[in-house]
Design a protein around this motif. Structure first.
Motif, PDB file in Angstrom:
ATOM      1  N   GLY A  97       0.882  -1.103   0.162  1.00 18.23           N
ATOM      2  CA  GLY A  97      -0.019  -0.103  -0.108  1.00 18.23           C
ATOM      3  C   GLY A  97       0.823   1.443  -0.117  1.00 18.23           C
ATOM      4  O   GLY A  97       0.294   2.215  -0.153  1.00 18.23           O
ATOM      5  N   GLY A  98       2.093   1.389   0.265  1.00 17.94           N
ATOM      6  CA  GLY A  98       2.664   2.562   0.349  1.00 17.94           C
ATOM      7  C   GLY A  98       3.325   2.930  -1.333  1.00 17.94           C
ATOM      8  O   GLY A  98       2.328   2.288  -2.236  1.00 17.94           O
ATOM      9  N   GLY A  99       3.931   3.856  -1.351  1.00 19.29           N
ATOM     10  CA  GLY A  99       4.179   4.372  -3.055  1.00 19.29           C
ATOM     11  C   GLY A  99       4.767   3.252  -3.746  1.00 19.29           C
ATOM     12  O   GLY A  99       5.142   2.294  -3.423  1.00 19.29           O
ATOM     13  N   GLY A 100       4.967   3.492  -5.046  1.00 12.18           N
ATOM     14  CA  GLY A 100       5.673   2.684  -5.874  1.00 12.18           C
ATOM     15  C   GLY A 100       7.128   2.945  -6.027  1.00 12.18           C
ATOM     16  O   GLY A 100       7.389   4.309  -5.783  1.00 12.18           O
ATOM     17  N   SER A 101       7.758   2.330  -6.904  1.00  7.86           N
ATOM     18  CA  SER A 101       9.225   2.507  -7.196  1.00  7.86           C
ATOM     19  C   SER A 101       9.175   2.851  -8.994  1.00  7.86           C
ATOM     20  O   SER A 101       8.397   2.311  -9.404  1.00  7.86           O
ATOM     21  N   LEU A 102      10.182   3.562  -9.271  1.00  8.71           N
ATOM     22  CA  LEU A 102      10.220   3.930 -10.831  1.00  8.71           C
ATOM     23  C   LEU A 102      11.135   2.681 -11.294  1.00  8.71           C
ATOM     24  O   LEU A 102      12.261   2.530 -10.734  1.00  8.71           O
ATOM     25  N   ALA A 103      10.518   2.125 -12.360  1.00  9.21           N
ATOM     26  CA  ALA A 103      11.358   1.271 -12.952  1.00  9.21           C
ATOM     27  C   ALA A 103      11.399   1.771 -14.599  1.00  9.21           C
ATOM     28  O   ALA A 103      10.448   2.327 -15.004  1.00  9.21           O
ATOM     29  N   SER A 104      12.306   1.206 -15.171  1.00 11.47           N
ATOM     30  CA  SER A 104      12.216   1.328 -16.644  1.00 11.47           C
ATOM     31  C   SER A 104      12.068   0.117 -17.357  1.00 11.47           C
ATOM     32  O   SER A 104      12.444  -1.106 -17.053  1.00 11.47           O
ATOM     33  N   LEU A 105      11.369   0.047 -18.465  1.00 12.25           N
ATOM     34  CA  LEU A 105      11.174  -0.916 -19.413  1.00 12.25           C
ATOM     35  C   LEU A 105      11.532  -0.381 -20.936  1.00 12.25           C
ATOM     36  O   LEU A 105      11.378   0.688 -21.199  1.00 12.25           O
ATOM     37  N   GLU A 106      12.221  -1.445 -21.530  1.00 12.20           N
ATOM     38  CA  GLU A 106      12.917  -1.099 -22.873  1.00 12.20           C
ATOM     39  C   GLU A 106      12.388  -2.128 -23.760  1.00 12.20           C
ATOM     40  O   GLU A 106      12.222  -3.319 -23.680  1.00 12.20           O
ATOM     41  N   PHE A 107      12.299  -1.262 -25.006  1.00 14.05           N
ATOM     42  CA  PHE A 107      12.047  -2.175 -26.307  1.00 14.05           C
ATOM     43  C   PHE A 107      12.933  -2.151 -27.314  1.00 14.05           C
ATOM     44  O   PHE A 107      13.498  -0.812 -27.368  1.00 14.05           O
TER      45      PHE A 107
END
Length: 142
Positions: A97-107
Motif C-alpha cells: 500500500g505504500g508508494g511505488g518505485s520507478l522502473a524502466s522498461l525497454e523495447f
C-alpha cells in the motif's frame, strides 16, 4: 426368333486405349496440379496468419506498455532510425500500500528478434518467436 449378331471382336483397339490413357493422364495431371496449388495456398495463408498474429500481439504489448508508462526516456531511446530503441519509465506498485518505485522498461531489437527488457528481472525477453525475423524497427516520437 430374334438373333443377335455377336461380334468376334472383343476389347478395345489400340487407338481407343491410347485416347483413354491420354484423357486419364490429362485429368490426373490437372487434379495433381490443383492439389499442389491448394497446398501452397494453405501454407502461405498459415504463414501470413501466424505473422499477423505475432505482429498484433507484439504491437499490442508495446502499445499497452506505452499507455501505462509515466514518461519516455528521450535520452535512452532512439527515434526515427533503425534499429529503434524505446525506454519507458513506469511506476511499479508496492504490495503493502505504500508508494511505488520507478522502473524502466525497454523495447528494442537484438539481432532480428523484437525484445523487451523486463523491469523486474532486468533480462531481455523475446516478443517475437524464433521463426519470425524482424527486419526493421523504427519508433517515432509524437
Amino acid at each position: 426368333m430374334f438373333r443377335f449378331k455377336q461380334s468376334k471382336k472383343a476389347g478395345y483397339s489400340l487407338v481407343e486405349l491410347l485416347v483413354y490413357l491420354a484423357i486419364l493422364a490429362f485429368f490426373s495431371a490437372l487434379i495433381v496440379s490443383l492439389l499442389i496449388m491448394m497446398m501452397r495456398s494453405f501454407t502461405e495463408f498459415r504463414v501470413r496468419r501466424n505473422l499477423v498474429s505475432v505482429g498484433t500481439l507484439s504491437m499490442d504489448r508495446v502499445a499497452r506498455e506505452i499507455r501505462l508508462a509515466t514518461s519516455v526516456n528521450d535520452a535512452g531511446s532512439v527515434f526515427g532510425s533503425h534499429p529503434g530503441h524505446l525506454k519507458l519509465h513506469q511506476i511499479l506498485l508496492a504490495s503493502s500500500g505504500g508508494g511505488g518505485s520507478l522502473a524502466s522498461l525497454e523495447f528494442g531489437l537484438t539481432g532480428d528478434r523484437l525484445q523487451v527488457k523486463d523491469a523486474f528481472t532486468g533480462e531481455w525477453q523475446n516478443l517475437s518467436p524464433d521463426y519470425i525475423r524482424v527486419d526493421n524497427l523504427v519508433f517515432r516520437e509524437i
